[in-house]
Design a protein around this motif. Structure first.
Motif, mmCIF file in Angstrom:
data_model
loop_
_atom_site.group_PDB
_atom_site.id
_atom_site.type_symbol
_atom_site.label_atom_id
_atom_site.label_comp_id
_atom_site.label_asym_id
_atom_site.label_seq_id
_atom_site.Cartn_x
_atom_site.Cartn_y
_atom_site.Cartn_z
ATOM 1 N N VAL A 1 -39.959 -42.556 71.425
ATOM 2 C CA VAL A 1 -40.530 -41.809 72.546
ATOM 3 C C VAL A 1 -40.880 -40.383 72.115
ATOM 4 O O VAL A 1 -41.976 -39.878 72.396
ATOM 5 C CB VAL A 1 -39.545 -41.790 73.730
ATOM 6 N N LYS A 2 -39.969 -39.745 71.394
ATOM 7 C CA LYS A 2 -40.217 -38.374 70.923
ATOM 8 C C LYS A 2 -41.446 -38.323 70.016
ATOM 9 O O LYS A 2 -42.285 -37.433 70.144
ATOM 10 C CB LYS A 2 -38.999 -37.860 70.147
ATOM 11 N N ARG A 3 -41.553 -39.275 69.098
ATOM 12 C CA ARG A 3 -42.668 -39.259 68.157
ATOM 13 C C ARG A 3 -43.993 -39.565 68.867
ATOM 14 O O ARG A 3 -45.026 -38.990 68.520
ATOM 15 C CB ARG A 3 -42.425 -40.257 67.024
ATOM 16 N N ALA A 4 -43.968 -40.463 69.839
ATOM 17 C CA ALA A 4 -45.188 -40.794 70.577
ATOM 18 C C ALA A 4 -45.728 -39.567 71.309
ATOM 19 O O ALA A 4 -46.943 -39.338 71.356
ATOM 20 C CB ALA A 4 -44.923 -41.927 71.561
ATOM 21 N N ILE A 5 -44.824 -38.768 71.847
ATOM 22 C CA ILE A 5 -45.221 -37.542 72.551
ATOM 23 C C ILE A 5 -45.692 -36.492 71.555
ATOM 24 O O ILE A 5 -46.758 -35.882 71.717
ATOM 25 C CB ILE A 5 -44.046 -36.994 73.396
ATOM 26 N N ARG A 6 -44.885 -36.292 70.505
ATOM 27 C CA ARG A 6 -45.157 -35.223 69.543
ATOM 28 C C ARG A 6 -46.354 -35.512 68.641
ATOM 29 O O ARG A 6 -47.226 -34.664 68.450
ATOM 30 C CB ARG A 6 -43.908 -35.004 68.683
ATOM 31 N N ASP A 7 -46.407 -36.701 68.078
ATOM 32 C CA ASP A 7 -47.431 -37.015 67.074
ATOM 33 C C ASP A 7 -48.705 -37.618 67.650
ATOM 34 O O ASP A 7 -49.789 -37.425 67.092
ATOM 35 C CB ASP A 7 -46.858 -37.979 66.030
ATOM 36 N N TYR A 8 -48.576 -38.381 68.743
ATOM 37 C CA TYR A 8 -49.739 -39.082 69.282
ATOM 38 C C TYR A 8 -50.254 -38.487 70.590
ATOM 39 O O TYR A 8 -51.251 -38.960 71.127
ATOM 40 C CB TYR A 8 -49.402 -40.566 69.495
ATOM 41 N N GLY A 9 -49.549 -37.473 71.096
ATOM 42 C CA GLY A 9 -50.014 -36.802 72.303
ATOM 43 C C GLY A 9 -49.933 -37.634 73.567
ATOM 44 O O GLY A 9 -50.676 -37.399 74.521
ATOM 45 N N VAL A 10 -49.031 -38.619 73.598
ATOM 46 C CA VAL A 10 -48.876 -39.450 74.792
ATOM 47 C C VAL A 10 -48.171 -38.621 75.868
ATOM 48 O O VAL A 10 -47.122 -38.026 75.601
ATOM 49 C CB VAL A 10 -48.046 -40.711 74.487
ATOM 50 N N PRO A 11 -48.724 -38.549 77.078
ATOM 51 C CA PRO A 11 -48.078 -37.783 78.152
ATOM 52 C C PRO A 11 -46.666 -38.303 78.422
ATOM 53 O O PRO A 11 -46.432 -39.510 78.415
ATOM 54 C CB PRO A 11 -48.992 -38.010 79.359
ATOM 55 N N GLU A 12 -45.751 -37.391 78.664
ATOM 56 C CA GLU A 12 -44.341 -37.765 78.835
ATOM 57 C C GLU A 12 -44.147 -38.777 79.956
ATOM 58 O O GLU A 12 -43.348 -39.707 79.837
ATOM 59 C CB GLU A 12 -43.507 -36.514 79.113
ATOM 60 N N LYS A 13 -44.893 -38.633 81.054
ATOM 61 C CA LYS A 13 -44.710 -39.529 82.185
ATOM 62 C C LYS A 13 -45.226 -40.943 81.901
ATOM 63 O O LYS A 13 -44.899 -41.886 82.610
ATOM 64 C CB LYS A 13 -45.371 -38.965 83.440
ATOM 65 N N GLU A 14 -46.056 -41.073 80.848
ATOM 66 C CA GLU A 14 -46.627 -42.379 80.515
ATOM 67 C C GLU A 14 -46.032 -43.000 79.262
ATOM 68 O O GLU A 14 -46.335 -44.143 78.924
ATOM 69 C CB GLU A 14 -48.155 -42.238 80.300
ATOM 70 N N VAL A 15 -45.195 -42.257 78.557
ATOM 71 C CA VAL A 15 -44.805 -42.654 77.209
ATOM 72 C C VAL A 15 -44.048 -43.977 77.144
ATOM 73 O O VAL A 15 -44.290 -44.795 76.254
ATOM 74 C CB VAL A 15 -44.003 -41.521 76.521
ATOM 75 N N THR A 16 -43.158 -44.215 78.088
ATOM 76 C CA THR A 16 -42.394 -45.464 78.057
ATOM 77 C C THR A 16 -43.313 -46.663 78.220
ATOM 78 O O THR A 16 -43.209 -47.652 77.484
ATOM 79 C CB THR A 16 -41.319 -45.479 79.163
ATOM 80 N N ALA A 17 -44.243 -46.564 79.164
ATOM 81 C CA ALA A 17 -45.184 -47.670 79.405
ATOM 82 C C ALA A 17 -46.105 -47.874 78.212
ATOM 83 O O ALA A 17 -46.397 -49.014 77.831
ATOM 84 C CB ALA A 17 -46.000 -47.388 80.668
ATOM 85 N N VAL A 18 -46.560 -46.790 77.598
ATOM 86 C CA VAL A 18 -47.454 -46.890 76.442
ATOM 87 C C VAL A 18 -46.742 -47.543 75.255
ATOM 88 O O VAL A 18 -47.303 -48.417 74.579
ATOM 89 C CB VAL A 18 -47.987 -45.498 76.038
ATOM 90 N N CYS A 19 -45.503 -47.134 75.002
ATOM 91 C CA CYS A 19 -44.735 -47.723 73.896
ATOM 92 C C CYS A 19 -44.552 -49.226 74.101
ATOM 93 O O CYS A 19 -44.723 -50.018 73.164
ATOM 94 C CB CYS A 19 -43.373 -47.041 73.773
ATOM 95 N N ARG A 20 -44.216 -49.610 75.313
ATOM 96 C CA ARG A 20 -44.027 -51.033 75.608
ATOM 97 C C ARG A 20 -45.330 -51.808 75.444
ATOM 98 O O ARG A 20 -45.348 -52.912 74.884
ATOM 99 C CB ARG A 20 -43.495 -51.197 77.030
ATOM 100 N N LYS A 21 -46.417 -51.216 75.919
ATOM 101 C CA LYS A 21 -47.730 -51.870 75.830
ATOM 102 C C LYS A 21 -48.135 -52.082 74.376
ATOM 103 O O LYS A 21 -48.581 -53.175 73.993
ATOM 104 C CB LYS A 21 -48.775 -51.019 76.547
ATOM 105 N N MET A 22 -47.976 -51.057 73.555
ATOM 106 C CA MET A 22 -48.375 -51.151 72.146
ATOM 107 C C MET A 22 -47.522 -52.167 71.395
ATOM 108 O O MET A 22 -48.034 -52.964 70.604
ATOM 109 C CB MET A 22 -48.277 -49.781 71.485
ATOM 110 N N ASN A 23 -46.230 -52.148 71.644
ATOM 111 C CA ASN A 23 -45.354 -53.094 70.956
ATOM 112 C C ASN A 23 -45.585 -54.525 71.428
ATOM 113 O O ASN A 23 -45.506 -55.471 70.638
ATOM 114 C CB ASN A 23 -43.889 -52.698 71.133
ATOM 115 N N ARG A 24 -45.903 -54.683 72.715
ATOM 116 C CA ARG A 24 -46.216 -56.020 73.234
ATOM 117 C C ARG A 24 -47.494 -56.548 72.592
ATOM 118 O O ARG A 24 -47.586 -57.728 72.223
ATOM 119 C CB ARG A 24 -46.357 -55.980 74.755
ATOM 120 N N ARG A 25 -48.493 -55.675 72.432
ATOM 121 C CA ARG A 25 -49.743 -56.084 71.800
ATOM 122 C C ARG A 25 -49.516 -56.503 70.348
ATOM 123 O O ARG A 25 -50.039 -57.527 69.893
ATOM 124 C CB ARG A 25 -50.757 -54.937 71.848
ATOM 125 N N ARG A 26 -48.718 -55.721 69.635
ATOM 126 C CA ARG A 26 -48.425 -56.058 68.240
ATOM 127 C C ARG A 26 -47.641 -57.360 68.145
ATOM 128 O O ARG A 26 -47.895 -58.182 67.262
ATOM 129 C CB ARG A 26 -47.652 -54.912 67.581
#
Length: 201
Positions: free
Chosen positions: A133-158
């Motif tokens: 979560v920290k890296r997604a926010i820091r390195d990829y610019g994912v908004p904090e309020k969306e980060v959990t959903a984005v991480c789950r979505k990306m890992n589900r796709r992979r």
């Protein structure tokens, strides 16, 4: 066995891209990740976004995978679904790149594409949820309020794409030769470990 290829699968936010880049620099070999998709997009005269949408739509269903993969064996491109065409095209690109020189592959089920090829190291990189979560926010610019959903979505796709291509579970560690925890080891140590394996005589 002398290694020629490093095929990396990684959790979103685990630092796998940075690790692959460091290994590429240390070993003096190219790393291919998004470039694979770009090559397929150019070949098929479509946008990368279109291919990413195909990846997104892929189901993790075993029966669906069996059906589409059976289609891919027909040899008739007119009978292939977009997902099967993507799989076939990515496999072709990966094999072509591998024929040119030793290299690193990031994602795209490269180990499956290189099945039967000697000198392939299959790697999985993971991290704690907090670190991802920290890296997604820091390195990829994912908004904090969306980060959990984005991480789950990306890992589900992979996971779905891996299951589709290999008929195995993406996070089944028995699929890999090396599993690295980037939270425990850090980016540099992970890169140093893989580099040492590649350079070992």
């Amino acid at each position: 066995m002398k290694l020629r290829y490093i095929a990396i699968e990684r959790e979103f936010g685990s630092g796998g891209t940075k690790i692959a880049a460091e290994v590429s620099k240390k070993c003096g070999i190219p790393c291919y990740g998004h470039e694979i998709l770009e090559s397929v997009a150019k070949e098929q005269n479509v946008s990368v976004k279109t291919l990413e949408d195909y990846e997104e739509s892929i189901s993790g269903s075993f029966l669906y995978s069996m059906f589409v993969m059976a289609q891919s064996q027909t040899g008739d491109p007119d009978l292939l679904s977009p997902e099967a065409k993507l799989y076939v095209a990515e496999t072709r690109v990966i094999r072509t790149l591998a024929e040119q020189q030793p290299c690193i592959f990031l994602g795209h089920c490269a180990a499956k594409a290189l099945k039967g090829t000697e000198g392939v190291l299959r790697v999985f990189i993971r991290a704690t949820e907090e670190e991802k979560v920290k890296r997604a926010i820091r390195d990829y610019g994912v908004p904090e309020k969306e980060v959990t959903a984005v991480c789950r979505k990306m890992n589900r796709r992979r996971a779905n794409y891996y299951s589709f291509c290999t008929r195995r579970k993406w996070n089944d560690l028995s699929n890999y030769d090396v599993i690295l925890d980037s939270t425990a080891l850090g980016i540099e140590m992970c890169a140093a470990a893989l580099s040492a394996m590649y350079l070992y005589e």
